[in-house]
Structures are given as structure tokens and as C-alpha cells.
Design a protein around this motif. Structure first.
Motif, PDB file in Angstrom:
ATOM      1  N   ILE B 104       0.928  -1.175   0.047  1.00  0.00           N
ATOM      2  CA  ILE B 104      -0.007   0.071   0.051  1.00  0.00           C
ATOM      3  C   ILE B 104       0.768   1.251   0.110  1.00  0.00           C
ATOM      4  CG2 ILE B 104      -1.767   1.282   1.164  1.00  0.00           C
ATOM      5  CD1 ILE B 104      -2.613  -1.534   0.015  1.00  0.00           C
ATOM      6  N   LYS B 105       1.991   1.194   0.992  1.00  0.00           N
ATOM      7  CA  LYS B 105       2.998   2.350   0.864  1.00  0.00           C
ATOM      8  C   LYS B 105       3.440   2.619  -0.496  1.00  0.00           C
ATOM      9  CE  LYS B 105       7.144   2.473   3.315  1.00  0.00           C
ATOM     10  NZ  LYS B 105       7.827   2.094   4.376  1.00  0.00           N
ATOM     11  N   GLU B 106       3.924   1.543  -1.207  1.00  0.00           N
ATOM     12  CA  GLU B 106       4.617   1.592  -2.471  1.00  0.00           C
ATOM     13  C   GLU B 106       3.553   2.215  -3.427  1.00  0.00           C
ATOM     14  OE1 GLU B 106       8.017  -1.864  -2.219  1.00  0.00           O
ATOM     15  OE2 GLU B 106       6.168  -1.899  -2.697  1.00  0.00           O
ATOM     16  N   ASN B 107       2.216   1.879  -3.450  1.00  0.00           N
ATOM     17  CA  ASN B 107       1.156   2.543  -4.116  1.00  0.00           C
ATOM     18  C   ASN B 107       1.123   4.019  -4.041  1.00  0.00           C
ATOM     19  OD1 ASN B 107      -0.797   0.893  -5.974  1.00  0.00           O
ATOM     20  ND2 ASN B 107       0.008  -0.686  -4.377  1.00  0.00           N
ATOM     21  N   ILE B 108       0.945   4.254  -2.747  1.00  0.00           N
ATOM     22  CA  ILE B 108       0.748   5.665  -2.515  1.00  0.00           C
ATOM     23  C   ILE B 108       2.173   6.717  -2.913  1.00  0.00           C
ATOM     24  CG2 ILE B 108       0.198   7.581  -0.794  1.00  0.00           C
ATOM     25  CD1 ILE B 108      -1.518   5.232   0.514  1.00  0.00           C
ATOM     26  N   ALA B 109       3.210   5.992  -2.597  1.00  0.00           N
ATOM     27  CA  ALA B 109       4.428   6.512  -2.931  1.00  0.00           C
ATOM     28  C   ALA B 109       4.811   7.018  -4.203  1.00  0.00           C
ATOM     29  CB  ALA B 109       5.671   5.809  -2.373  1.00  0.00           C
ATOM     30  N   LEU B 110       4.262   6.220  -5.324  1.00  0.00           N
ATOM     31  CA  LEU B 110       4.683   6.278  -6.600  1.00  0.00           C
ATOM     32  C   LEU B 110       4.243   7.405  -7.339  1.00  0.00           C
ATOM     33  CD1 LEU B 110       5.672   4.093  -8.811  1.00  0.00           C
ATOM     34  CD2 LEU B 110       3.398   3.998  -9.637  1.00  0.00           C
ATOM     35  N   ASP B 124       7.588   9.400   3.324  1.00  0.00           N
ATOM     36  CA  ASP B 124       7.061   8.603   4.191  1.00  0.00           C
ATOM     37  C   ASP B 124       6.001   9.065   5.309  1.00  0.00           C
ATOM     38  OD1 ASP B 124       7.513   5.713   5.204  1.00  0.00           O
ATOM     39  OD2 ASP B 124       7.949   6.736   7.080  1.00  0.00           O
ATOM     40  N   ARG B 125       6.097  10.438   5.682  1.00  0.00           N
ATOM     41  CA  ARG B 125       5.388  11.087   6.556  1.00  0.00           C
ATOM     42  C   ARG B 125       3.920  11.434   5.689  1.00  0.00           C
ATOM     43  NH1 ARG B 125       6.988  13.521  11.117  1.00  0.00           N
ATOM     44  NH2 ARG B 125       5.598  15.428  10.791  1.00  0.00           N
ATOM     45  N   VAL B 126       4.267  11.987   4.408  1.00  0.00           N
ATOM     46  CA  VAL B 126       2.896  12.200   3.892  1.00  0.00           C
ATOM     47  C   VAL B 126       1.991  10.808   3.707  1.00  0.00           C
ATOM     48  CG1 VAL B 126       2.214  12.962   1.317  1.00  0.00           C
ATOM     49  CG2 VAL B 126       4.202  13.942   2.556  1.00  0.00           C
ATOM     50  N   ILE B 127       2.879   9.828   3.457  1.00  0.00           N
ATOM     51  CA  ILE B 127       1.846   8.693   3.159  1.00  0.00           C
ATOM     52  C   ILE B 127       1.167   8.242   4.403  1.00  0.00           C
ATOM     53  CG2 ILE B 127       2.218   5.813   2.836  1.00  0.00           C
ATOM     54  CD1 ILE B 127       4.673   6.574   0.832  1.00  0.00           C
ATOM     55  N   ARG B 128       1.972   8.230   5.556  1.00  0.00           N
ATOM     56  CA  ARG B 128       1.242   7.900   6.849  1.00  0.00           C
ATOM     57  C   ARG B 128       0.047   8.915   6.935  1.00  0.00           C
ATOM     58  NH1 ARG B 128       4.124   5.669  11.266  1.00  0.00           N
ATOM     59  NH2 ARG B 128       5.833   4.496  10.257  1.00  0.00           N
ATOM     60  N   MET B 129       0.105  10.026   6.637  1.00  0.00           N
ATOM     61  CA  MET B 129      -0.781  11.115   6.994  1.00  0.00           C
ATOM     62  C   MET B 129      -1.982  10.765   6.058  1.00  0.00           C
ATOM     63  SD  MET B 129      -1.235  15.069   5.759  1.00  0.00           S
ATOM     64  CE  MET B 129      -0.779  14.817   4.149  1.00  0.00           C
ATOM     65  N   LYS B 130      -1.831  10.501   4.613  1.00  0.00           N
ATOM     66  CA  LYS B 130      -2.841  10.123   3.726  1.00  0.00           C
ATOM     67  C   LYS B 130      -3.511   8.763   4.330  1.00  0.00           C
ATOM     68  CE  LYS B 130      -1.786  13.156   0.950  1.00  0.00           C
ATOM     69  NZ  LYS B 130      -2.469  14.358   0.679  1.00  0.00           N
ATOM     70  N   LEU B 131      -2.711   7.800   4.645  1.00  0.00           N
ATOM     71  CA  LEU B 131      -3.468   6.640   5.485  1.00  0.00           C
ATOM     72  C   LEU B 131      -4.191   6.925   6.614  1.00  0.00           C
ATOM     73  CD1 LEU B 131      -0.492   4.027   4.959  1.00  0.00           C
ATOM     74  CD2 LEU B 131      -2.868   4.034   3.640  1.00  0.00           C
ATOM     75  N   GLY B 132      -3.765   8.108   7.395  1.00  0.00           N
ATOM     76  CA  GLY B 132      -4.587   8.236   8.291  1.00  0.00           C
ATOM     77  C   GLY B 132      -5.852   9.048   8.034  1.00  0.00           C
ATOM     78  N   VAL B 134      -7.611   8.290   5.724  1.00  0.00           N
ATOM     79  CA  VAL B 134      -8.618   7.383   5.148  1.00  0.00           C
ATOM     80  C   VAL B 134      -8.890   6.097   6.046  1.00  0.00           C
ATOM     81  CG1 VAL B 134      -8.113   7.939   2.521  1.00  0.00           C
ATOM     82  CG2 VAL B 134      -7.063   6.056   3.806  1.00  0.00           C
ATOM     83  N   ASN B 135      -8.273   6.527   7.320  1.00  0.00           N
ATOM     84  CA  ASN B 135      -8.444   5.278   8.445  1.00  0.00           C
ATOM     85  C   ASN B 135      -8.001   4.208   8.045  1.00  0.00           C
ATOM     86  OD1 ASN B 135      -9.881   7.076  10.075  1.00  0.00           O
ATOM     87  ND2 ASN B 135     -11.830   6.554   9.148  1.00  0.00           N
ATOM     88  N   LEU B 136      -6.630   4.236   7.481  1.00  0.00           N
ATOM     89  CA  LEU B 136      -5.923   3.034   7.216  1.00  0.00           C
ATOM     90  C   LEU B 136      -4.661   2.936   7.786  1.00  0.00           C
ATOM     91  CD1 LEU B 136      -6.499   1.776   3.680  1.00  0.00           C
ATOM     92  CD2 LEU B 136      -7.566   0.644   5.542  1.00  0.00           C
ATOM     93  N   ALA B 137      -4.315   3.782   8.772  1.00  0.00           N
ATOM     94  CA  ALA B 137      -3.300   3.840   9.539  1.00  0.00           C
ATOM     95  C   ALA B 137      -2.551   2.593  10.104  1.00  0.00           C
ATOM     96  CB  ALA B 137      -3.200   4.875  10.704  1.00  0.00           C
ATOM     97  N   GLY B 138      -1.374   2.341   9.818  1.00  0.00           N
ATOM     98  CA  GLY B 138      -0.656   0.939  10.353  1.00  0.00           C
ATOM     99  C   GLY B 138      -0.781  -0.121   9.133  1.00  0.00           C
ATOM    100  N   TYR B 139      -1.410   0.414   7.976  1.00  0.00           N
ATOM    101  CA  TYR B 139      -1.493  -0.925   6.806  1.00  0.00           C
ATOM    102  C   TYR B 139      -0.549  -0.561   5.799  1.00  0.00           C
ATOM    103  CZ  TYR B 139      -5.773  -2.772   8.763  1.00  0.00           C
ATOM    104  OH  TYR B 139      -6.680  -3.451   9.712  1.00  0.00           O
ATOM    105  N   GLU B 140       0.534   0.318   6.025  1.00  0.00           N
ATOM    106  CA  GLU B 140       1.392   0.766   4.869  1.00  0.00           C
ATOM    107  C   GLU B 140       2.293  -0.602   4.140  1.00  0.00           C
ATOM    108  OE1 GLU B 140       1.061   1.880   7.812  1.00  0.00           O
ATOM    109  OE2 GLU B 140       2.845   3.105   8.351  1.00  0.00           O
ATOM    110  N   ASN B 141       2.508  -1.637   4.907  1.00  0.00           N
ATOM    111  CA  ASN B 141       3.190  -2.773   4.389  1.00  0.00           C
ATOM    112  C   ASN B 141       2.312  -3.700   4.048  1.00  0.00           C
ATOM    113  OD1 ASN B 141       5.494  -1.347   5.043  1.00  0.00           O
ATOM    114  ND2 ASN B 141       5.737  -2.226   7.141  1.00  0.00           N
ATOM    115  N   HIS B 142       0.922  -3.570   4.179  1.00  0.00           N
ATOM    116  CA  HIS B 142       0.264  -4.732   3.670  1.00  0.00           C
ATOM    117  C   HIS B 142       0.308  -4.602   1.885  1.00  0.00           C
ATOM    118  CE1 HIS B 142      -1.198  -5.005   7.675  1.00  0.00           C
ATOM    119  NE2 HIS B 142      -2.081  -5.885   7.515  1.00  0.00           N
TER     120      HIS B 142
END
Lengths: 389, 265
Positions: B104-110, B124-132, B134-142
């Protein structure tokens, strides 16, 4: 906020610093977003670092555009200031800017991922995993061959269950559609072989053996192997990709829940079609190879059409032709079986389809060469101790 | 939902016609998309909603007409101009369309790696913010295959929002989702629109969703080969005189059709 970004992305911004007693006022003006984030954060950091500033105020009153990444950068500056015991204050935030800041939850920025990041394995682990996967692969393939044979047996005992239309469809796909390339490659192989052998044989005045070599090599080895490799590339890969995509789309699951055996439904027509067409393609490859050689024979070797053909026919034995066709049929069975089996191994995603399609071709070529070696040894002894001797 | 107070046009669709050989999908469709609004496109199967969306995101060329973004007609724009336009829009496809070979992280990082000069830590911080967001914080490596349908859509929204686009296009927002997940997605859309002011163009069939999230609705019709209604959802429900619009908003079949269905055979 309200001012749109320019389509060329050249957004202007201005950061001014004003020091008063023990406080620093940073006034922002213009547009702050992803496109200039690196620049303005560097500018602000340079101004702030190295000074002990008890109070830091960032004034947003003249900000025309702010995006969430820029807001995140300011939140980070606020956190860094707090760690330096500086009192940082984001002042004059408009309602829109407050909205943007509201999507940033500081706790998620530091939350540990639920799953650790995937890192590469060590060499030993990789060797272990590769060995296990080769073992699993072998078991899978043998199991699939068992399934396929029992499905074929069922089809033989219940011929009405055979999907004839599908068989004909794949006969066309793997056979008729593949015929031009098989003939072309066969003719070129014969031509090259005749020319290369002529260059050597002419030193001994043995030109007359060129047709012997071409027809012997084409019928015994090159015809079946070359055809099999072409079919593996054209049809084995197509079978794997087709079944693999059906797996991804849950079509195979649908077949199973409707009570159909996917192997009988999807693999049997493909395997039967391949076993029917590959020997026929091999005959075409053999003939076109000999005709390719004939072109060199007639144009370069000063042989007549009749001499070339009669020399070729003298070389060809019924035993060799029959075993060549049997070999071709066995290759066809292996290519189609491995193609279907790899297709069924796909689990999810486009990458899996690609992986197993490649694997279908590589494994098929490996099996072709391996089986050919076994045939070579076996046929030697069969010929030696049989009525054909 | 609170409607944006000022009406500033972001996208202008002018006299758009799409046809494939003799098959006319729609003719002469014109409308504006205003900054900060949530515009929902509705209509029955085959009315050309998805085709319209594809033209608006530059994936398909129309037969005639224009789509203007800041004065540029994106239907006739050069590849460079079209790519610039695409950096200003985000698209959520029906299935999420996450790249299955990437986390998921790589998808958003692209998009962040391709189009910005940010360093790895900031990305990395921007990805965490975006995941937060959309309520998906913690799922970056899935991997996408490890997520449920609703989570995939939310991850898709996070990816589409990676560059803070000005316009977000969402195709069949709640298709294939359970009602609770669909409601959660609606809330996410409202929250994102209100907090970031992102303009949204959404194709959906869910009436409840439409009433909840839409500022404005456009209705396309297959028979009419074009737009048959435009307005606020509740107004259309209450005041529409066109039977096709009424039947859609009142969730009824056109008069006598239910009887006909019963006694058809």
C-alpha cells in the motif's frame, strides 16, 4: 484553499523573517504545496536552526493556497520546535487552512505498521526456500498429472462429456494459426543446415550427403523439438495465461461450485487439441525443413531436384518417422499439461499471471529437452533389440 | 452537506458527443464543475456515465466537443499538457486498481516519487498522513490482496489524493460494498471534501449516498442520448416532472411497468 494552482505548477511563495526581542515571526505569503515544499521547508529550517528562539510564530494570514503536504510540514516544524523547547504558534489560520490541518492526526504519523516491512532474505534462506519450492512444484505437477489422467480416463469412458467445440477451437489456435511460423522456421532451419554442412562437406567432395544430413536431423531431432518449442512459446503460455486470468476472476471457483471438474472442463480440451496438432505440425516442419535444404541443394550444390529428393527418401526410415511423431505427441502432452497446471497455480493479481506464464514456457522447454534425452537413450536400445534392427 | 459559497468553474464540459461507428452514446452534453462541489453523475446501464468519466480524465477522445480545464481543452491537448492536467486530478477506479505487486505504501509513494522532489522521509510522513486520512493507519506494509473491498477503495482514495489533486473522480464509489462500508466511504468523501475543499465528480447508483454526499446531480439517459436532468438531489426528487427522473429518485419503475413485469409471461 480558494486560489487554484497554475497548470504549469510554477507557484510563487514568499517567506519573510522578523526578529523581535526573543521571538521570531515567520510571515508566509503566496502558495504553499507539494511543488515548493522542499524549497520553503529548507528556507525556514535554515533560518531557525542554530538560534535559541523561545517563541516562534508562523503567520498564515497571506497564504493563498495550502495543501495537506504543506500543512504536514508545518505540523512537523511545530513538533520539532516543541522538542527544542520553543513555543511555536501557527497564527491567523483561515477556516480553510484549519480544515486542512484537521486531517493531520499526529498519532498516526508515529504509529507502528501492523506488519513489518518486507526485507530481502539471506542467501541461505533463499536457497532453502528455492529448494522447498522446487519440491512443492514437483509434487504439484505430479498431482496435476494424476488429476489430468483421471479426467482423460473419464472422458474416454464418457465421450459425450468431451467439449468437442473447445477441442476444435484449440486445434485451430495451437495448430492452424501456428502453421505459418512452423513452416517458416522449419524451412529456414533446413536452409541454414544445408548451407553450413555444404561448407564442410565440399572439402571432401561429399555434397551428396547434405540431403541425408538435413532429412536425418530434421526428422529425428530438430523437427519435433523445434515444433515443440514454438508450441510452448505460442500455446503453452496462452493456456497458462488464460487459466490464470480465469483464476483471478474467480471463474475457476465458479466452475467448481457448479459441480464441474475444472481440470476436465479446462485442461482436457487443451491437452487433447495439443496432442492432435503437434505431430501434424511436426510433419509440416520436417517437410519444410527438407524443402529448405532443397533450395540450397538445387541452387548451390549442383544437385538435381530428383537426386536431392531420392537421397532424402533413402535416409528416412519408417521407424524414425513414427518415433518422431510419438515424441511430438509426448512433447505436446507435456507442454499443454504444464501450461494448464501453471495457470491453475495463479492465486491473485496480474503479477502472478505473468510469473506462471513465464514459468509454463521455461518448464515446458526444460521438460522437452529432458524427455528428448530420455527418448534418445530409450530408442537406441529399442532399435537395437527390436525387429527394426 | 455544506455547499461551497462561491461558484468558480474548475472544469467545463462543452457540447460533448461520443459515438462509436453508428452507435451514439451521448450527444451535446454540456455542464460545468464548480470548485469545491460534489457532483454526482447518475443514469441507467449503458447511458454513458463511465464513457463521460473516461473522457473527463483524458483516457478517451470524444467524437466532438470540449473539456476545458483552466482554458485548456484536454480532449485535444498535447501529451505534456494532458500529463500536467493529470497531476491536478485524482481517480479512484471501480475496483480500486491498486498495483498488486506493490505494498500500500509503495502504491501511494509512486506519484510522490515521480512528480515531486520530496526526500524519502517526507514521502513516508505524507503516506502516513494520507493513510490516517482514510482510516488505514498502520496498513502501509500490507499488500492489496490482504485488504477487504472497502479498505482497497480507501487505499485507492489515499493514492488518488497523494498529490492533493484539485479534482477527484470516483467511479462507482460503493459498487460491491456492504451498506456499512458504503456509509463509511460516504463519510470519508464528505470529510475530505469539507476539510480539503477537493472538488469531486462521482459516478454512483446508491440513492442514499446521492442524498448524503451530492451537492448537485446530473442524470444521463440512454434513450435520450444525453443529459435529462441537473440539480440538487432533493429538488429533483420533489420537483422533477420527467417520469424517468421521478422513477429514479423515487426508486420506482415507470408507471405500469411493475405490473407488466409480473404478468409478462
Amino acid at each position: 484553499m480558494t486560489t487554484p494552482r497554475n497548470i504549469d505548477g510554477q507557484d510563487g511563495y514568499q517567506v519573510s523573517f522578523q526578529k523581535e526581542n526573543e521571538s521570531l515571526l515567520i510571515s508566509l505569503k503566496g502558495e504553499f504545496g507539494l511543488k515548493n515544499l522542499t524549497a520553503f521547508t529548507r528556507e525556514i529550517r535554515q533560518a531557525v536552526s542554530g538560534h535559541a528562539i523561545p517563541t516562534l510564530t508562523i503567520d498564515f494570514s497571506q497564504v493563498k493556497y495550502l495543501d495537506s503536504a504543506a500543512a504536514l510540514a508545518f505540523v512537523q516544524m511545530e513538533q520539532e520546535a516543541a522538542s527544542r523547547k520553543t513555543n511555536c504558534h501557527l497564527a491567523n489560520l483561515s477556516e480553510e487552512a484549519r480544515g486542512i490541518f484537521s486531517v493531520i492526526h499526529p498519532d498516526v504519523l508515529t504509529r507502528r505498521p501492523f506488519k513489518p516491512e518486507h526485507t530481502g532474505e539471506g542467501v541461505v534462506q533463499q536457497i532453502g526456500q528455492a529448494s522447498l519450492s522446487i519440491g512443492r512444484d514437483f509434487v504439484n505437477f505430479i498431482t496435476f498429472i494424476g488429476d489430468l489422467l483421471s479426467a482423460l480416463a473419464y472422458t474416454v469412458t464418457h465421450p459425450a462429456t468431451l467439449r468437442g467445440k473447445d477441442v476444435l477451437f484449440y486445434v485451430q489456435r495451437a495448430g492452424v494459426d501456428g502453421l505459418p511460423i512452423v513452416i517458416l522456421i522449419g524451412a529456414l532451419m533446413g536452409l541454414i543446415m544445408a548451407f553450413m554442412s555444404y561448407l564442410q562437406f565440399k572439402q571432401f567432395g561429399a555434397n551428396i550427403y547434405v540431403p541425408t544430413l538435413v532429412s536425418f536431423a530434421m526428422i529425428k531431432e530438430l523437427g519435433p523439438i523445434m515444433t515443440a518449442i514454438l508450441v510452448a512459446g505460442r500455446s503453452g503460455s496462452a493456456f497458462a495465461a488464460e487459466i490464470g486470468t480465469m483464476q483471478v476472476n474467480e471463474e475457476v471457483d465458479a466452475l467448481e461450485t457448479m459441480g464441474f471438474d475444472p481440470v476436465r472442463f479446462l485442461a482436457v480440451p487443451k491437452v487433447l487439441a495439443a496432442v492432435i496438432v503437434v505431430p501434424i505440425l511436426t510433419v509440416y516442419a520436417d517437410v519444410s525443413g527438407i524443402l529448405g535444404g532443397l533450395i540450397i541443394g538445387v541452387t548451390t550444390l549442383d544437385l538435381t531436384f530428383k537426386t536431392y529428393i531420392s537421397q532424402s527418401i533413402k535416409t528416412i526410415q519408417v521407424f524414425d518417422v513414427v518415433t518422431s511423431l510419438i515424441k511430438a505427441a509426448v512433447f505436446a502432452g507435456l507442454i499443454s499439461a504444464i501450461g494448464c497446471q501453471r495457470g491453475f497455480q495463479v492465486r491473485a493479481g496480474a503479477q502472478d499471471v505473468g510469473k506462471f506464464t513465464t514459468s509454463a514456457v521455461v518448464a515446458a522447454i526444460f521438460l522437452i529437452v529432458l524427455t528428448d534425452s530420455i527418448f534418445a537413450v530409450m530408442l537406441y536400445y529399442v532399435k537395437r533389440y527390436s525387429v527394426f534392427a | 452537506m455544506t455547499e461551497p459559497s462561491e461558484k468558480k468553474t474548475v472544469l467545463s464540459v462543452k457540447n460533448l458527443t461520443q459515438r462509436f461507428d453508428d452507435n451514439i452514446v451521448f450527444e451535446d452534453v454540456s455542464f460545468d464543475v464548480y470548485q469545491g462541489e460534489v457532483l454526482v453523475i447518475v443514469g441507467g446501464s449503458g447511458c454513458g456515465k463511465s464513457t463521460l468519466l473516461k473522457i473527463m480524465i483524458g483516457l478517451q477522445k470524444p467524437y466532438a466537443g470540449q473539456v476545458l480545464y483552466q482554458g485548456t481543452d484536454i480532449t485535444r491537448a498535447s501529451d505534456e499538457a494532458l500529463n500536467e492536467y493529470r497531476k491536478n486530478i485524482g481517480v479512484l477506479f471501480q475496483s480500486g486498481a491498486l498495483f498488486s505487486s506493490m505494498s500500500i505504501k509503495e502504491n501511494i509513494a509512486l506519484p510522490l516519487q515521480e512528480y515531486t522532489d520530496l526526500d524519502a522521509d517526507t514521502i513516508d510522513r505524507v503516506i502516513r498522513m494520507k493513510l490516517g486520512m482514510v482510516n488505514l493507519a498502520g496498513y502501509e506494509n500490507h499488500n492489496p490482496s490482504e485488504l477487504s473491498g472497502g479498505m482497497k477503495k480507501r487505499a485507492g482514495i489515499a493514492r488518488a489524493m497523494a498529490l492533493d489533486p484539485r479534482v477527484l473522480f470516483l467511479d462507482e464509489l460503493s459498487a460491491g460494498l456492504d451498506p456499512i462500508t458504503a456509509v463509511e466511504l460516504d463519510d470519508l468523501i464528505i470529510k475530505t471534501n469539507e476539510a480539503l475543499g477537493t472538488t469531486m465528480v462521482i459516478v454512483t447508483h446508491e440513492l442514499e449516498s446521492i442524498y448524503k454526499i451530492a451537492h448537485r446531480v446530473l442524470m444521463l439517459d440512454k434513450e435520450a442520448r444525453g443529459m435529462i436532468a441537473e440539480g440538487r438531489p432533493l429538488e429533483l426528487k420533489e420537483n422533477a416532472t420527467d417520469p424517468r427522473v421521478r422513477s429514479f429518485f423515487l426508486r420506482q419503475l415507470p408507471e405500469n411497468q411493475d405490473e407488466q413485469r409480473f404478468y409478462a409471461d
